[in-house]
Design a protein around this motif. Structure first.
Motif, PDB file in Angstrom:
ATOM      1  N   GLY A   1      54.129 -14.855 -22.544  1.00  0.00           N
ATOM      2  CA  GLY A   1      53.812 -15.269 -21.183  1.00  0.00           C
ATOM      3  C   GLY A   1      54.373 -14.302 -20.155  1.00  0.00           C
ATOM      4  O   GLY A   1      55.464 -13.740 -20.330  1.00  0.00           O
ATOM      5  N   SER A   2      53.651 -14.111 -19.081  1.00  0.00           N
ATOM      6  CA  SER A   2      54.072 -13.166 -18.044  1.00  0.00           C
ATOM      7  C   SER A   2      54.890 -13.868 -16.975  1.00  0.00           C
ATOM      8  O   SER A   2      54.800 -15.081 -16.785  1.00  0.00           O
ATOM      9  CB  SER A   2      52.833 -12.512 -17.403  1.00  0.00           C
ATOM     10  N   THR A   3      55.701 -13.091 -16.258  1.00  0.00           N
ATOM     11  CA  THR A   3      56.489 -13.636 -15.151  1.00  0.00           C
ATOM     12  C   THR A   3      55.677 -13.483 -13.872  1.00  0.00           C
ATOM     13  O   THR A   3      56.037 -12.758 -12.945  1.00  0.00           O
ATOM     14  CB  THR A   3      57.844 -12.912 -15.058  1.00  0.00           C
ATOM     15  N   ASP A   4      54.527 -14.163 -13.840  1.00  0.00           N
ATOM     16  CA  ASP A   4      53.637 -14.181 -12.678  1.00  0.00           C
ATOM     17  C   ASP A   4      53.598 -15.589 -12.104  1.00  0.00           C
ATOM     18  O   ASP A   4      53.838 -16.572 -12.814  1.00  0.00           O
ATOM     19  CB  ASP A   4      52.221 -13.758 -13.071  1.00  0.00           C
ATOM     20  N   LEU A   5      53.267 -15.709 -10.835  1.00  0.00           N
ATOM     21  CA  LEU A   5      53.201 -17.035 -10.215  1.00  0.00           C
ATOM     22  C   LEU A   5      52.218 -17.950 -10.934  1.00  0.00           C
ATOM     23  O   LEU A   5      52.434 -19.157 -11.017  1.00  0.00           O
ATOM     24  CB  LEU A   5      52.797 -16.901  -8.738  1.00  0.00           C
ATOM     25  N   SER A   6      51.146 -17.384 -11.459  1.00  0.00           N
ATOM     26  CA  SER A   6      50.157 -18.208 -12.160  1.00  0.00           C
ATOM     27  C   SER A   6      50.699 -18.749 -13.474  1.00  0.00           C
ATOM     28  O   SER A   6      50.083 -19.624 -14.082  1.00  0.00           O
ATOM     29  CB  SER A   6      48.897 -17.375 -12.435  1.00  0.00           C
ATOM     30  N   ASN A   7      51.859 -18.264 -13.915  1.00  0.00           N
ATOM     31  CA  ASN A   7      52.464 -18.735 -15.168  1.00  0.00           C
ATOM     32  C   ASN A   7      53.829 -19.372 -14.924  1.00  0.00           C
ATOM     33  O   ASN A   7      54.592 -19.576 -15.851  1.00  0.00           O
ATOM     34  CB  ASN A   7      52.607 -17.565 -16.159  1.00  0.00           C
ATOM     35  N   LEU A   8      54.141 -19.688 -13.661  1.00  0.00           N
ATOM     36  CA  LEU A   8      55.440 -20.259 -13.313  1.00  0.00           C
ATOM     37  C   LEU A   8      55.259 -21.616 -12.649  1.00  0.00           C
ATOM     38  O   LEU A   8      54.286 -21.845 -11.929  1.00  0.00           O
ATOM     39  CB  LEU A   8      56.199 -19.322 -12.365  1.00  0.00           C
ATOM     40  N   VAL A   9      56.217 -22.496 -12.885  1.00  0.00           N
ATOM     41  CA  VAL A   9      56.193 -23.827 -12.268  1.00  0.00           C
ATOM     42  C   VAL A   9      57.630 -24.233 -11.990  1.00  0.00           C
ATOM     43  O   VAL A   9      58.548 -23.887 -12.739  1.00  0.00           O
ATOM     44  CB  VAL A   9      55.491 -24.854 -13.187  1.00  0.00           C
ATOM     45  N   LEU A  10      57.837 -24.946 -10.885  1.00  0.00           N
ATOM     46  CA  LEU A  10      59.169 -25.371 -10.487  1.00  0.00           C
ATOM     47  C   LEU A  10      59.480 -26.719 -11.131  1.00  0.00           C
ATOM     48  O   LEU A  10      58.717 -27.681 -10.981  1.00  0.00           O
ATOM     49  CB  LEU A  10      59.229 -25.494  -8.956  1.00  0.00           C
ATOM     50  N   LEU A  11      60.595 -26.813 -11.868  1.00  0.00           N
ATOM     51  CA  LEU A  11      60.988 -28.049 -12.546  1.00  0.00           C
ATOM     52  C   LEU A  11      62.480 -28.289 -12.348  1.00  0.00           C
ATOM     53  O   LEU A  11      63.284 -27.351 -12.396  1.00  0.00           O
ATOM     54  CB  LEU A  11      60.695 -27.980 -14.054  1.00  0.00           C
ATOM     55  N   CYS A  12      62.873 -29.552 -12.151  1.00  0.00           N
ATOM     56  CA  CYS A  12      64.290 -29.899 -12.099  1.00  0.00           C
ATOM     57  C   CYS A  12      64.872 -29.802 -13.509  1.00  0.00           C
ATOM     58  O   CYS A  12      64.136 -29.719 -14.502  1.00  0.00           O
ATOM     59  CB  CYS A  12      64.487 -31.300 -11.517  1.00  0.00           C
ATOM     60  N   ARG A  13      66.194 -29.856 -13.617  1.00  0.00           N
ATOM     61  CA  ARG A  13      66.828 -29.681 -14.919  1.00  0.00           C
ATOM     62  C   ARG A  13      66.362 -30.743 -15.919  1.00  0.00           C
ATOM     63  O   ARG A  13      66.115 -30.444 -17.096  1.00  0.00           O
ATOM     64  CB  ARG A  13      68.353 -29.755 -14.760  1.00  0.00           C
ATOM     65  N   THR A  14      66.231 -31.995 -15.467  1.00  0.00           N
ATOM     66  CA  THR A  14      65.828 -33.078 -16.370  1.00  0.00           C
ATOM     67  C   THR A  14      64.444 -32.831 -16.949  1.00  0.00           C
ATOM     68  O   THR A  14      64.230 -32.917 -18.164  1.00  0.00           O
ATOM     69  CB  THR A  14      65.854 -34.419 -15.625  1.00  0.00           C
ATOM     70  N   HIS A  15      63.480 -32.510 -16.093  1.00  0.00           N
ATOM     71  CA  HIS A  15      62.108 -32.345 -16.571  1.00  0.00           C
ATOM     72  C   HIS A  15      61.893 -30.979 -17.223  1.00  0.00           C
ATOM     73  O   HIS A  15      60.999 -30.829 -18.052  1.00  0.00           O
ATOM     74  CB  HIS A  15      61.134 -32.574 -15.412  1.00  0.00           C
ATOM     75  N   HIS A  16      62.728 -29.995 -16.871  1.00  0.00           N
ATOM     76  CA  HIS A  16      62.685 -28.720 -17.585  1.00  0.00           C
ATOM     77  C   HIS A  16      63.030 -28.956 -19.062  1.00  0.00           C
ATOM     78  O   HIS A  16      62.345 -28.471 -19.970  1.00  0.00           O
ATOM     79  CB  HIS A  16      63.670 -27.741 -16.945  1.00  0.00           C
ATOM     80  N   SER A  17      64.080 -29.748 -19.294  1.00  0.00           N
ATOM     81  CA  SER A  17      64.479 -30.072 -20.668  1.00  0.00           C
ATOM     82  C   SER A  17      63.416 -30.920 -21.359  1.00  0.00           C
ATOM     83  O   SER A  17      63.121 -30.736 -22.542  1.00  0.00           O
ATOM     84  CB  SER A  17      65.825 -30.810 -20.655  1.00  0.00           C
ATOM     85  N   LEU A  18      62.814 -31.858 -20.609  1.00  0.00           N
ATOM     86  CA  LEU A  18      61.782 -32.730 -21.192  1.00  0.00           C
ATOM     87  C   LEU A  18      60.596 -31.918 -21.680  1.00  0.00           C
ATOM     88  O   LEU A  18      60.076 -32.155 -22.786  1.00  0.00           O
ATOM     89  CB  LEU A  18      61.328 -33.757 -20.143  1.00  0.00           C
ATOM     90  N   ILE A  19      60.156 -30.951 -20.884  1.00  0.00           N
ATOM     91  CA  ILE A  19      59.023 -30.118 -21.278  1.00  0.00           C
ATOM     92  C   ILE A  19      59.342 -29.330 -22.546  1.00  0.00           C
ATOM     93  O   ILE A  19      58.502 -29.155 -23.429  1.00  0.00           O
ATOM     94  CB  ILE A  19      58.649 -29.162 -20.125  1.00  0.00           C
ATOM     95  N   HIS A  20      60.596 -28.862 -22.654  1.00  0.00           N
ATOM     96  CA  HIS A  20      60.973 -28.061 -23.811  1.00  0.00           C
ATOM     97  C   HIS A  20      61.056 -28.885 -25.091  1.00  0.00           C
ATOM     98  O   HIS A  20      60.819 -28.369 -26.180  1.00  0.00           O
ATOM     99  CB  HIS A  20      62.327 -27.386 -23.563  1.00  0.00           C
ATOM    100  N   HIS A  21      61.402 -30.178 -24.986  1.00  0.00           N
ATOM    101  CA  HIS A  21      61.698 -30.965 -26.179  1.00  0.00           C
ATOM    102  C   HIS A  21      60.664 -32.043 -26.488  1.00  0.00           C
ATOM    103  O   HIS A  21      60.844 -32.805 -27.439  1.00  0.00           O
ATOM    104  CB  HIS A  21      63.078 -31.623 -26.027  1.00  0.00           C
ATOM    105  N   THR A  22      59.612 -32.155 -25.726  1.00  0.00           N
ATOM    106  CA  THR A  22      58.567 -33.144 -26.002  1.00  0.00           C
ATOM    107  C   THR A  22      57.220 -32.439 -26.054  1.00  0.00           C
ATOM    108  O   THR A  22      57.138 -31.223 -25.996  1.00  0.00           O
ATOM    109  CB  THR A  22      58.536 -34.241 -24.919  1.00  0.00           C
ATOM    110  N   HIS A  23      56.157 -33.231 -26.176  1.00  0.00           N
ATOM    111  CA  HIS A  23      54.818 -32.668 -26.361  1.00  0.00           C
ATOM    112  C   HIS A  23      53.989 -32.684 -25.072  1.00  0.00           C
ATOM    113  O   HIS A  23      52.766 -32.704 -25.129  1.00  0.00           O
ATOM    114  CB  HIS A  23      54.086 -33.427 -27.472  1.00  0.00           C
ATOM    115  N   TRP A  24      54.640 -32.723 -23.899  1.00  0.00           N
ATOM    116  CA  TRP A  24      53.904 -32.588 -22.648  1.00  0.00           C
ATOM    117  C   TRP A  24      53.302 -31.183 -22.574  1.00  0.00           C
ATOM    118  O   TRP A  24      53.949 -30.202 -22.931  1.00  0.00           O
ATOM    119  CB  TRP A  24      54.830 -32.804 -21.458  1.00  0.00           C
ATOM    120  N   GLN A  25      52.072 -31.098 -22.092  1.00  0.00           N
ATOM    121  CA  GLN A  25      51.408 -29.815 -21.914  1.00  0.00           C
ATOM    122  C   GLN A  25      51.325 -29.500 -20.419  1.00  0.00           C
ATOM    123  O   GLN A  25      51.107 -30.399 -19.602  1.00  0.00           O
ATOM    124  CB  GLN A  25      49.999 -29.849 -22.511  1.00  0.00           C
ATOM    125  N   VAL A  26      51.503 -28.239 -20.071  1.00  0.00           N
ATOM    126  CA  VAL A  26      51.466 -27.802 -18.677  1.00  0.00           C
ATOM    127  C   VAL A  26      50.379 -26.754 -18.517  1.00  0.00           C
ATOM    128  O   VAL A  26      50.233 -25.860 -19.356  1.00  0.00           O
ATOM    129  CB  VAL A  26      52.820 -27.201 -18.243  1.00  0.00           C
TER     130      VAL A  26
END
Length: 389
Positions: free
Chosen positions: A331-356
Protein backbone atom coordinates in the motif's frame (compact mmCIF):
# COMPACT_ATOMS: atom_id res chain seq x y z
CA UNK A 1 -37.64 -27.44 17.80
CA UNK A 2 -35.62 -25.02 19.88
CA UNK A 3 -31.93 -26.00 19.88
CA UNK A 4 -29.73 -25.36 22.90
CA UNK A 5 -27.23 -22.51 22.21
CA UNK A 6 -24.44 -24.82 23.38
CA UNK A 7 -25.07 -27.03 20.33
CA UNK A 8 -24.82 -24.21 17.80
CA UNK A 9 -21.77 -23.27 15.74
CA UNK A 10 -20.27 -19.78 16.05
CA UNK A 11 -22.17 -18.61 12.97
CA UNK A 12 -25.28 -20.34 14.30
CA UNK A 13 -25.12 -18.38 17.56
CA UNK A 14 -24.99 -15.06 15.72
CA UNK A 15 -27.75 -16.16 13.33
CA UNK A 16 -29.93 -17.09 16.33
CA UNK A 17 -29.26 -13.70 17.93
CA UNK A 18 -30.25 -11.91 14.71
CA UNK A 19 -33.44 -13.99 14.53
CA UNK A 20 -34.39 -13.18 18.12
CA UNK A 21 -33.76 -9.46 17.62
CA UNK A 22 -35.90 -9.45 14.46
CA UNK A 23 -38.68 -11.15 16.41
CA UNK A 24 -38.45 -8.55 19.19
CA UNK A 25 -38.72 -5.71 16.66
CA UNK A 26 -41.75 -7.35 15.06
CA UNK A 27 -43.37 -7.82 18.48
CA UNK A 28 -42.83 -4.15 19.31
CA UNK A 29 -44.56 -3.09 16.09
CA UNK A 30 -47.49 -5.39 16.94
CA UNK A 31 -47.60 -3.85 20.43
CA UNK A 32 -47.82 -0.39 18.86
CA UNK A 33 -50.66 -1.48 16.57
CA UNK A 34 -52.60 -2.93 19.50
CA UNK A 35 -52.06 0.29 21.47
CA UNK A 36 -53.29 2.25 18.46
CA UNK A 37 -56.49 0.18 18.49
CA UNK A 38 -56.90 0.76 22.24
CA UNK A 39 -56.63 4.50 21.67
CA UNK A 40 -58.93 4.45 18.62
CA UNK A 41 -61.68 2.67 20.56
CA UNK A 42 -61.26 4.93 23.58
CA UNK A 43 -60.56 1.99 25.89
CA UNK A 44 -59.09 2.44 29.35
CA UNK A 45 -55.38 3.27 28.89
CA UNK A 46 -54.64 2.45 32.54
CA UNK A 47 -55.97 -1.05 32.02
CA UNK A 48 -53.63 -1.41 29.06
CA UNK A 49 -50.69 -0.21 31.12
CA UNK A 50 -51.44 -2.60 33.97
CA UNK A 51 -51.86 -5.47 31.53
CA UNK A 52 -48.43 -4.93 29.91
CA UNK A 53 -46.85 -4.01 33.28
CA UNK A 54 -45.28 -0.91 31.81
CA UNK A 55 -44.12 2.32 33.39
CA UNK A 56 -46.37 5.33 32.52
CA UNK A 57 -43.39 6.93 30.77
CA UNK A 58 -43.04 3.88 28.53
CA UNK A 59 -46.70 4.06 27.54
CA UNK A 60 -46.31 7.78 26.82
CA UNK A 61 -43.29 7.01 24.60
CA UNK A 62 -45.17 4.26 22.72
CA UNK A 63 -48.17 6.56 22.27
CA UNK A 64 -45.91 9.14 20.62
CA UNK A 65 -44.61 6.44 18.27
CA UNK A 66 -48.17 5.43 17.39
CA UNK A 67 -49.16 9.01 16.59
CA UNK A 68 -46.08 9.68 14.47
CA UNK A 69 -45.35 6.44 12.63
CA UNK A 70 -48.55 4.38 12.26
CA UNK A 71 -51.46 4.92 9.83
CA UNK A 72 -54.64 6.35 11.34
CA UNK A 73 -58.29 6.98 10.50
CA UNK A 74 -59.97 10.30 9.75
CA UNK A 75 -63.11 11.33 11.70
CA UNK A 76 -65.13 9.91 8.79
CA UNK A 77 -63.32 6.58 8.93
CA UNK A 78 -61.04 7.15 5.93
CA UNK A 79 -57.53 5.63 6.24
CA UNK A 80 -54.73 8.17 6.59
CA UNK A 81 -51.02 7.55 5.98
CA UNK A 82 -48.52 7.98 8.83
CA UNK A 83 -47.49 11.53 9.65
CA UNK A 84 -43.91 10.43 9.01
CA UNK A 85 -43.98 7.78 6.28
CA UNK A 86 -40.18 7.49 5.97
CA UNK A 87 -40.04 5.89 9.42
CA UNK A 88 -43.36 4.11 9.05
CA UNK A 89 -42.11 2.24 5.99
CA UNK A 90 -39.31 0.50 7.92
CA UNK A 91 -40.91 0.04 11.35
CA UNK A 92 -40.07 -3.65 11.62
CA UNK A 93 -36.38 -2.96 10.98
CA UNK A 94 -36.11 -0.58 13.94
CA UNK A 95 -36.10 -1.18 17.68
CA UNK A 96 -38.02 0.64 20.38
CA UNK A 97 -34.84 2.62 21.12
CA UNK A 98 -34.46 3.71 17.49
CA UNK A 99 -38.11 4.80 17.27
CA UNK A 100 -37.72 6.74 20.51
CA UNK A 101 -34.74 8.65 19.11
CA UNK A 102 -36.50 9.32 15.80
CA UNK A 103 -39.53 10.68 17.68
CA UNK A 104 -37.20 12.92 19.68
CA UNK A 105 -35.49 14.11 16.48
CA UNK A 106 -38.88 15.07 14.99
CA UNK A 107 -39.55 17.22 18.06
CA UNK A 108 -36.35 19.16 17.30
CA UNK A 109 -37.90 20.50 14.07
CA UNK A 110 -34.90 19.59 11.93
CA UNK A 111 -34.53 20.75 8.30
CA UNK A 112 -36.48 19.03 5.55
CA UNK A 113 -34.93 15.72 4.53
CA UNK A 114 -33.41 15.06 7.96
CA UNK A 115 -35.82 12.23 8.80
CA UNK A 116 -34.75 10.24 5.74
CA UNK A 117 -31.09 10.65 6.71
CA UNK A 118 -31.76 9.55 10.29
CA UNK A 119 -33.83 6.55 9.19
CA UNK A 120 -31.05 5.43 6.87
CA UNK A 121 -28.56 5.68 9.74
CA UNK A 122 -30.90 3.91 12.19
CA UNK A 123 -30.93 0.81 9.99
CA UNK A 124 -27.23 0.19 10.70
CA UNK A 125 -26.25 2.02 13.91
CA UNK A 126 -27.29 1.99 17.55
CA UNK A 127 -29.90 4.44 18.96
CA UNK A 128 -27.25 6.58 20.68
CA UNK A 129 -25.62 7.28 17.32
CA UNK A 130 -28.99 8.37 15.88
CA UNK A 131 -29.34 10.85 18.75
CA UNK A 132 -25.82 12.20 18.14
CA UNK A 133 -26.46 12.58 14.41
CA UNK A 134 -29.75 14.40 15.07
CA UNK A 135 -27.95 16.79 17.42
CA UNK A 136 -25.28 17.46 14.79
CA UNK A 137 -27.92 18.28 12.19
CA UNK A 138 -29.69 20.55 14.68
CA UNK A 139 -26.44 22.37 15.53
CA UNK A 140 -25.71 22.91 11.85
CA UNK A 141 -29.22 24.27 11.28
CA UNK A 142 -28.84 26.66 14.23
CA UNK A 143 -25.55 27.87 12.77
CA UNK A 144 -27.32 28.53 9.47
CA UNK A 145 -29.96 30.60 11.27
CA UNK A 146 -27.28 32.53 13.17
CA UNK A 147 -25.56 33.38 9.89
CA UNK A 148 -28.73 35.07 8.68
CA UNK A 149 -28.54 37.78 11.35
CA UNK A 150 -25.83 40.26 12.16
CA UNK A 151 -22.82 38.32 13.48
CA UNK A 152 -21.95 40.86 16.15
CA UNK A 153 -25.48 40.65 17.55
CA UNK A 154 -25.58 36.85 17.36
CA UNK A 155 -22.21 36.19 19.02
CA UNK A 156 -22.14 37.11 22.74
CA UNK A 157 -18.33 37.10 22.61
CA UNK A 158 -15.86 35.88 25.23
CA UNK A 159 -16.81 36.44 28.87
CA UNK A 160 -14.82 36.07 32.10
CA UNK A 161 -16.12 36.59 35.65
CA UNK A 162 -13.67 37.12 38.52
CA UNK A 163 -14.15 36.98 42.31
CA UNK A 164 -11.54 37.54 45.00
CA UNK A 165 -11.21 34.80 47.62
CA UNK A 166 -9.54 34.90 51.06
CA UNK A 167 -5.78 34.53 51.00
CA UNK A 168 -5.39 36.35 47.70
CA UNK A 169 -6.78 33.49 45.61
CA UNK A 170 -8.97 34.21 42.60
CA UNK A 171 -12.11 32.43 41.44
CA UNK A 172 -13.16 32.76 37.81
CA UNK A 173 -15.62 31.33 35.34
CA UNK A 174 -16.72 32.32 31.88
CA UNK A 175 -17.39 31.25 28.35
CA UNK A 176 -15.24 31.27 25.21
CA UNK A 177 -16.29 31.38 21.58
CA UNK A 178 -15.38 28.44 19.34
CA UNK A 179 -12.43 30.41 17.98
CA UNK A 180 -11.03 31.43 21.37
CA UNK A 181 -11.78 28.01 22.85
CA UNK A 182 -9.77 26.28 20.13
CA UNK A 183 -6.80 28.60 20.71
CA UNK A 184 -6.96 27.99 24.46
CA UNK A 185 -7.21 24.20 24.10
CA UNK A 186 -4.33 24.09 21.62
CA UNK A 187 -2.07 25.77 24.20
CA UNK A 188 -3.40 23.90 27.24
CA UNK A 189 -3.20 20.30 25.97
CA UNK A 190 0.61 19.91 25.73
CA UNK A 191 1.00 21.39 29.22
CA UNK A 192 -1.67 19.23 30.91
CA UNK A 193 -0.58 15.77 29.74
CA UNK A 194 -0.09 13.29 32.65
CA UNK A 195 3.41 13.10 34.13
CA UNK A 196 4.84 10.43 36.44
CA UNK A 197 5.57 13.06 39.09
CA UNK A 198 2.45 15.16 38.47
CA UNK A 199 -1.12 15.09 39.82
CA UNK A 200 -3.43 12.33 38.58
CA UNK A 201 -6.59 14.41 38.83
CA UNK A 202 -7.41 15.97 35.44
CA UNK A 203 -8.77 19.17 37.00
CA UNK A 204 -5.53 19.68 38.92
CA UNK A 205 -3.46 19.09 35.80
CA UNK A 206 -5.49 21.61 33.82
CA UNK A 207 -5.26 24.10 36.68
CA UNK A 208 -1.48 23.83 36.83
CA UNK A 209 -1.31 24.07 33.04
CA UNK A 210 -3.40 27.23 33.08
CA UNK A 211 -1.08 28.75 35.69
CA UNK A 212 1.86 27.93 33.42
CA UNK A 213 0.11 29.68 30.54
CA UNK A 214 -0.21 32.83 32.61
CA UNK A 215 3.55 32.84 33.18
CA UNK A 216 4.28 32.03 29.55
CA UNK A 217 1.98 34.75 28.22
CA UNK A 218 4.58 37.38 29.11
CA UNK A 219 7.20 35.42 27.14
CA UNK A 220 5.34 34.50 23.96
CA UNK A 221 8.51 33.18 22.33
CA UNK A 222 8.58 30.40 24.97
CA UNK A 223 5.20 28.88 24.18
CA UNK A 224 5.30 25.04 24.31
CA UNK A 225 5.29 22.69 21.34
CA UNK A 226 3.20 19.64 20.54
CA UNK A 227 4.32 16.85 18.17
CA UNK A 228 7.13 19.07 16.89
CA UNK A 229 4.90 22.05 16.11
CA UNK A 230 4.01 25.17 18.05
CA UNK A 231 0.41 25.39 19.33
CA UNK A 232 -1.85 26.10 16.40
CA UNK A 233 -5.35 25.72 15.11
CA UNK A 234 -6.44 24.76 11.60
CA UNK A 235 -9.23 26.44 9.66
CA UNK A 236 -10.55 24.67 6.55
CA UNK A 237 -12.51 26.83 4.13
CA UNK A 238 -13.25 26.87 0.43
CA UNK A 239 -11.44 29.70 -1.36
CA UNK A 240 -14.63 31.15 -2.86
CA UNK A 241 -16.32 31.06 0.56
CA UNK A 242 -13.39 32.92 2.08
CA UNK A 243 -13.39 35.47 -0.74
CA UNK A 244 -17.16 36.12 -0.72
CA UNK A 245 -17.52 35.83 3.09
CA UNK A 246 -20.68 33.73 2.67
CA UNK A 247 -20.86 30.15 3.92
CA UNK A 248 -19.05 28.03 6.50
CA UNK A 249 -15.53 27.19 7.65
CA UNK A 250 -14.49 24.26 9.85
CA UNK A 251 -12.31 24.97 12.89
CA UNK A 252 -9.97 22.16 14.03
CA UNK A 253 -11.97 19.44 12.33
CA UNK A 254 -15.40 19.72 13.93
CA UNK A 255 -16.47 23.25 14.96
CA UNK A 256 -18.29 25.37 12.40
CA UNK A 257 -17.42 29.04 11.94
CA UNK A 258 -18.99 31.66 9.75
CA UNK A 259 -16.99 32.82 6.74
CA UNK A 260 -16.68 36.26 8.34
CA UNK A 261 -14.94 34.75 11.38
CA UNK A 262 -12.61 32.75 9.13
CA UNK A 263 -11.66 35.90 7.19
CA UNK A 264 -10.83 37.64 10.45
CA UNK A 265 -8.57 34.93 11.87
CA UNK A 266 -6.94 34.20 8.48
CA UNK A 267 -4.93 37.40 8.97
CA UNK A 268 -3.17 35.84 12.01
CA UNK A 269 0.28 34.56 11.09
CA UNK A 270 -0.04 31.83 13.75
CA UNK A 271 -3.02 30.24 11.98
CA UNK A 272 -1.93 27.34 9.74
CA UNK A 273 -3.97 27.26 6.51
CA UNK A 274 -4.99 23.79 5.31
CA UNK A 275 -3.89 23.60 1.67
CA UNK A 276 -5.16 20.49 -0.07
CA UNK A 277 -3.11 19.66 -3.14
CA UNK A 278 -1.34 23.02 -3.31
CA UNK A 279 1.84 23.29 -5.38
CA UNK A 280 3.84 24.22 -2.26
CA UNK A 281 3.18 20.89 -0.45
CA UNK A 282 3.55 17.30 -1.65
CA UNK A 283 0.56 15.38 -0.25
CA UNK A 284 1.08 12.04 -1.99
CA UNK A 285 4.36 10.34 -1.13
CA UNK A 286 3.62 6.99 -2.80
CA UNK A 287 5.97 4.20 -1.76
CA UNK A 288 8.87 6.53 -0.99
CA UNK A 289 7.94 6.87 2.68
CA UNK A 290 5.92 4.78 5.16
CA UNK A 291 4.92 7.48 7.67
CA UNK A 292 2.61 10.37 6.81
CA UNK A 293 3.94 13.89 6.48
CA UNK A 294 2.72 16.91 8.43
CA UNK A 295 1.01 18.14 5.25
CA UNK A 296 -0.80 14.82 4.80
CA UNK A 297 -1.95 14.80 8.42
CA UNK A 298 -3.43 18.29 7.98
CA UNK A 299 -5.20 17.07 4.85
CA UNK A 300 -6.56 14.03 6.74
CA UNK A 301 -7.78 16.31 9.54
CA UNK A 302 -9.62 18.45 7.00
CA UNK A 303 -11.12 15.47 5.12
CA UNK A 304 -12.12 13.05 7.92
CA UNK A 305 -12.57 15.65 10.73
CA UNK A 306 -11.96 12.95 13.33
CA UNK A 307 -12.02 9.16 13.62
CA UNK A 308 -13.66 7.90 10.43
CA UNK A 309 -15.03 4.70 12.03
CA UNK A 310 -18.86 4.70 12.10
CA UNK A 311 -20.37 6.49 15.13
CA UNK A 312 -16.99 7.48 16.66
CA UNK A 313 -16.88 11.09 17.90
CA UNK A 314 -13.12 11.26 18.62
CA UNK A 315 -11.53 14.49 17.25
CA UNK A 316 -8.53 14.53 14.87
CA UNK A 317 -5.91 15.14 17.56
CA UNK A 318 -6.77 11.77 19.17
CA UNK A 319 -6.35 9.82 15.92
CA UNK A 320 -3.65 8.01 13.94
CA UNK A 321 -3.24 7.73 10.19
CA UNK A 322 -4.10 4.17 9.08
CA UNK A 323 -3.14 2.63 5.74
CA UNK A 324 -6.23 1.11 4.10
CA UNK A 325 -3.94 -1.29 2.31
CA UNK A 326 -1.04 -1.88 4.67
CA UNK A 327 2.29 -0.42 3.60
CA UNK A 328 3.97 -3.78 4.16
CA UNK A 329 1.49 -5.32 1.69
CA UNK A 330 2.34 -2.82 -1.03
CA UNK A 331 0.00 0.00 0.00
CA UNK A 332 1.14 3.53 -0.78
CA UNK A 333 1.36 6.46 1.62
CA UNK A 334 -1.15 8.49 -0.42
CA UNK A 335 -4.29 10.23 0.82
CA UNK A 336 -6.39 7.81 -1.21
CA UNK A 337 -4.93 4.99 0.91
CA UNK A 338 -5.05 6.74 4.31
CA UNK A 339 -7.82 7.06 6.88
CA UNK A 340 -7.94 8.74 10.28
CA UNK A 341 -8.72 6.33 13.17
CA UNK A 342 -8.61 6.68 16.96
CA UNK A 343 -6.46 4.21 18.89
CA UNK A 344 -9.43 1.99 19.79
CA UNK A 345 -10.73 1.60 16.25
CA UNK A 346 -7.22 1.45 14.78
CA UNK A 347 -6.69 -1.68 16.90
CA UNK A 348 -10.16 -3.00 16.01
CA UNK A 349 -9.44 -2.78 12.28
CA UNK A 350 -6.15 -4.63 12.75
CA UNK A 351 -7.61 -7.48 14.82
CA UNK A 352 -11.08 -8.06 13.33
CA UNK A 353 -12.57 -8.66 9.89
CA UNK A 354 -13.83 -5.11 9.20
CA UNK A 355 -13.03 -4.04 5.65
CA UNK A 356 -12.09 -0.45 4.74
CA UNK A 357 -12.38 1.19 1.34
CA UNK A 358 -12.70 4.68 -0.12
CA UNK A 359 -15.99 5.73 -1.72
CA UNK A 360 -15.93 9.09 -3.48
CA UNK A 361 -12.99 10.15 -1.33
CA UNK A 362 -14.80 9.20 1.90
CA UNK A 363 -13.74 6.22 4.10
CA UNK A 364 -16.32 3.42 4.02
CA UNK A 365 -16.40 0.45 6.42
CA UNK A 366 -17.95 -2.98 5.79
CA UNK A 367 -18.67 -4.97 8.98
CA UNK A 368 -18.02 -8.72 9.33
CA UNK A 369 -20.98 -11.05 8.80
CA UNK A 370 -21.47 -11.79 12.49
CA UNK A 371 -22.20 -8.08 13.07
CA UNK A 372 -24.30 -7.50 9.95
CA UNK A 373 -25.14 -10.56 7.81
CA UNK A 374 -25.95 -8.22 4.89
CA UNK A 375 -22.56 -6.47 5.31
CA UNK A 376 -24.02 -3.06 4.46
CA UNK A 377 -21.36 -0.34 4.00
CA UNK A 378 -21.21 2.29 6.76
CA UNK A 379 -19.70 5.75 7.07
CA UNK A 380 -19.22 8.10 10.01
CA UNK A 381 -22.07 10.61 9.75
CA UNK A 382 -21.20 12.44 12.98
CA UNK A 383 -18.21 14.45 11.75
CA UNK A 384 -19.71 15.14 8.32
CA UNK A 385 -23.54 14.97 8.20
CA UNK A 386 -24.92 14.45 4.66
CA UNK A 387 -25.33 17.67 2.71
CA UNK A 388 -29.08 17.06 2.34
CA UNK A 389 -29.48 18.09 5.99
Amino acid sequence: MDVSPALLSDDGVFAAIAEVEASLRALHVRRLRLLAEVLRRGLDADSYRRLVRADPREVKRWTAQVNLFLPSLSPTGQPLPPLHPATGAVLEELSDGHLTELARAISLRLPEGSEEILVQAARSVEPKAVRQLADRIRDRAEQDRADEVDEAAADPGDTLHLRDLPGGRLEFFGELSAESGARFTAMLEPLSTPRPDGPRDAARRRGEAFADLIHLASRSTDLPSEAGERPHISVTIDHDTLRRSVGHAVLDGDHHLSAAQARRIACDAKILPVVLGGASEVLDLGRAKRTVSVAQRRALHARDRGCAFPDCHRPPKWCDAHHVRHWADGGSTDLSNLVLLCRTHHSLIHHTHWQVSMTGGTPTFIPPRHIDPAQRPRQNLLHRPPLAA
